[in-house]
Design a protein around this motif. Structure first.
Motif, PDB file in Angstrom:
ATOM      1  N   ASP A  35      17.039   3.825   9.946  1.00  0.00           N
ATOM      2  CA  ASP A  35      16.627   2.411   9.991  1.00  0.00           C
ATOM      3  C   ASP A  35      15.131   2.252  10.230  1.00  0.00           C
ATOM      4  O   ASP A  35      14.572   1.198   9.974  1.00  0.00           O
ATOM      5  N   TRP A  36      14.460   3.299  10.731  1.00  0.00           N
ATOM      6  CA  TRP A  36      13.063   3.130  11.149  1.00  0.00           C
ATOM      7  C   TRP A  36      12.063   3.457  10.042  1.00  0.00           C
ATOM      8  O   TRP A  36      10.865   3.479  10.296  1.00  0.00           O
ATOM      9  N   ASN A  37      12.531   3.686   8.839  1.00  0.00           N
ATOM     10  CA  ASN A  37      11.593   3.785   7.717  1.00  0.00           C
ATOM     11  C   ASN A  37      12.016   2.756   6.654  1.00  0.00           C
ATOM     12  O   ASN A  37      12.943   3.001   5.880  1.00  0.00           O
ATOM     13  N   PRO A  38      11.341   1.597   6.616  1.00  0.00           N
ATOM     14  CA  PRO A  38      11.782   0.508   5.736  1.00  0.00           C
ATOM     15  C   PRO A  38      11.810   0.898   4.258  1.00  0.00           C
ATOM     16  O   PRO A  38      12.676   0.449   3.514  1.00  0.00           O
ATOM     17  N   LEU A  39      10.865   1.765   3.830  1.00  0.00           N
ATOM     18  CA  LEU A  39      10.806   2.150   2.412  1.00  0.00           C
ATOM     19  C   LEU A  39      12.064   2.914   2.001  1.00  0.00           C
ATOM     20  O   LEU A  39      12.694   2.621   0.983  1.00  0.00           O
ATOM     21  N   HIS A  40      12.405   3.912   2.804  1.00  0.00           N
ATOM     22  CA  HIS A  40      13.575   4.737   2.456  1.00  0.00           C
ATOM     23  C   HIS A  40      14.867   3.947   2.633  1.00  0.00           C
ATOM     24  O   HIS A  40      15.795   4.044   1.817  1.00  0.00           O
ATOM     25  N   PRO A  93       5.926   7.445  -3.495  1.00  0.00           N
ATOM     26  CA  PRO A  93       4.971   8.495  -3.110  1.00  0.00           C
ATOM     27  C   PRO A  93       4.482   8.355  -1.665  1.00  0.00           C
ATOM     28  O   PRO A  93       4.162   9.359  -1.010  1.00  0.00           O
ATOM     29  N   ALA A  94       4.435   7.127  -1.162  1.00  0.00           N
ATOM     30  CA  ALA A  94       3.959   6.928   0.218  1.00  0.00           C
ATOM     31  C   ALA A  94       4.854   7.652   1.222  1.00  0.00           C
ATOM     32  O   ALA A  94       4.408   8.021   2.320  1.00  0.00           O
ATOM     33  N   LEU A  95       6.106   7.867   0.854  1.00  0.00           N
ATOM     34  CA  LEU A  95       7.020   8.539   1.793  1.00  0.00           C
ATOM     35  C   LEU A  95       6.611   9.990   2.036  1.00  0.00           C
ATOM     36  O   LEU A  95       6.877  10.546   3.097  1.00  0.00           O
ATOM     37  N   HIS A  96       5.951  10.592   1.032  1.00  0.00           N
ATOM     38  CA  HIS A  96       5.527  11.984   1.205  1.00  0.00           C
ATOM     39  C   HIS A  96       4.433  12.108   2.260  1.00  0.00           C
ATOM     40  O   HIS A  96       4.212  13.189   2.798  1.00  0.00           O
ATOM     41  N   ARG A  97       3.756  11.017   2.539  1.00  0.00           N
ATOM     42  CA  ARG A  97       2.734  11.065   3.593  1.00  0.00           C
ATOM     43  C   ARG A  97       3.393  11.019   4.975  1.00  0.00           C
ATOM     44  O   ARG A  97       2.798  11.410   5.966  1.00  0.00           O
ATOM     45  N   VAL A  98       4.617  10.516   5.016  1.00  0.00           N
ATOM     46  CA  VAL A  98       5.324  10.439   6.310  1.00  0.00           C
ATOM     47  C   VAL A  98       6.173  11.683   6.545  1.00  0.00           C
ATOM     48  O   VAL A  98       6.147  12.285   7.615  1.00  0.00           O
TER      49      VAL A  98
END
Ligand code: SF4
Length: 317
Positions: A186-191, A245-250
């Protein structure tokens, strides 16, 4: 009315629905509860897909997350403990034109509702099941749930939960006719958004286990996962959850996983060194019971009587 064909294709004037059109009552979850993030993700999906609020139904059982329908300005059914999935299947059977979402918790789904969970997966009707897994009974104040980690101190087991926890993803993968099994946080809105969007687009029952923060009673369960993203592995594949792609930075760890590979999916669900998120298993070809129940829905009473008489004639011969 009796004898008339139901009309589910009413001509509606074009409308644009805003985010506010899906907002129901003010959420009464605790501050920081992960349920808020899931609610926002579903409201965004409804807005982005312009789902007419009167064509959306949210069904729940009992528990903190089961307050979900109250906070959506759509149709809703806040029902009996563990019974969300059969109610949702009933709605879908009679009204295949509706978008049906299920909000259920680890206590609601994996304990008292476990029988319905098994058969709901097998029936594979076109509904989206969101399992809010916070590893505790929150509404009844910190009781051991089926997913509470062994040794976790709760009000029912102050010296630590005795039994090993049930793994909802692993269980669902083991159920006959599973067609969409995914896991997110729940704590990553994108995923979270990408997973629920893919779940909503799947034609069949999509089961999404959401690791959900409960800062009031089980904050420590996902504390490490939140503070150390290297403990999470994103699953990637063309047939999986689309990865921004932004998820790869996290999340530095990712893995290519073909979601048609059940054996690999089960191995992933058992991993303890890291927590995989994404699509575990996907098979859009599985039989769907709502395709069967939809037959004859537009048949009027005279046609039904004629069909029954024809069947009776067959047995009379
Ligand atoms: Fe959320 Fe936990 Fe509060 Fe329930 S008890 S509303 S799950 S934070």
């Amino acid at each position: 009315m009796f004898g008339l064909k139901p009309d589910w294709s009413l001509e509606l004037p074009p409308r644009y629905f805003t985010f506010e059109d899906y907002e129901g009552g003010e959420g009464r979850w605790c501050p920081g509860c992960g349920d808020f993030a899931v609610l926002t993700a579903v409201q965004r999906i409804c807005r982005d897909k312009q789902l007419a609020p009167e064509k959306v139904v949210c069904v729940s059982g009992i528990g903190c997350s089961s307050r979900f329908p109250h906070y959506m300005s759509t149709y809703g059914f806040h029902g009996l403990h563990g019974r969300a999935i059969p109610v949702a299947c009933g709605v879908k059977a009679r009204r295949p034109d509706l978008d049906v979402w299920v909000a259920t918790g680890d206590g609601d789904c994996c304990s008292i509702g476990a029988g319905h969970w098994i058969h709901g997966i097998r029936y594979n009707m076109n509904i989206t099941v969101m399992l809010f897994d916070n590893a505790i009974y929150g509404l009844t104040k910190k009781q051991t749930s089926p997913t509470s980690p062994q040794g976790m101190s709760t009000n029912t087991h102050p010296r630590g939960a005795v039994l090993p926890p049930l793994n909802p993803t692993q269980v669902t993968l083991g159920l006959t006719n599973a067609s969409f099994v995914a896991q997110t946080i729940d704590w990553n809105p994108l995923h979270l958004h990408a997973t629920l969007l893919a779940a909503h687009e799947h034609r069949g029952l999509s089961f999404v286990r959401i690791l959900q923060r409960c800062p009031t009673y089980s904050d420590h369960v996902f504390e490490q996962l939140q503070s150390d993203p290297s403990m999470i592995t994103m699953l990637e594949h063309d047939d999986g959850i689309p990865i921004n792609p932004a998820l790869h930075r996290v999340f530095e760890n990712s893995l290519t996983h073909d979601p048609s590979d059940m054996k690999a999916a089960r191995e992933l669900a058992d991993r303890t060194d890291t927590v995989p998120i994404g699509m575990f298993y996907y098979d859009p070809t599985r039989p769907k019971y709502d395709e069967y129940t939809a037959q004859g829905l537009d048949v009027n009473a005279d046609e039904k009587v004629r069909a029954i008489n024809e069947e009776l004639e067959r047995f009379a011969m």
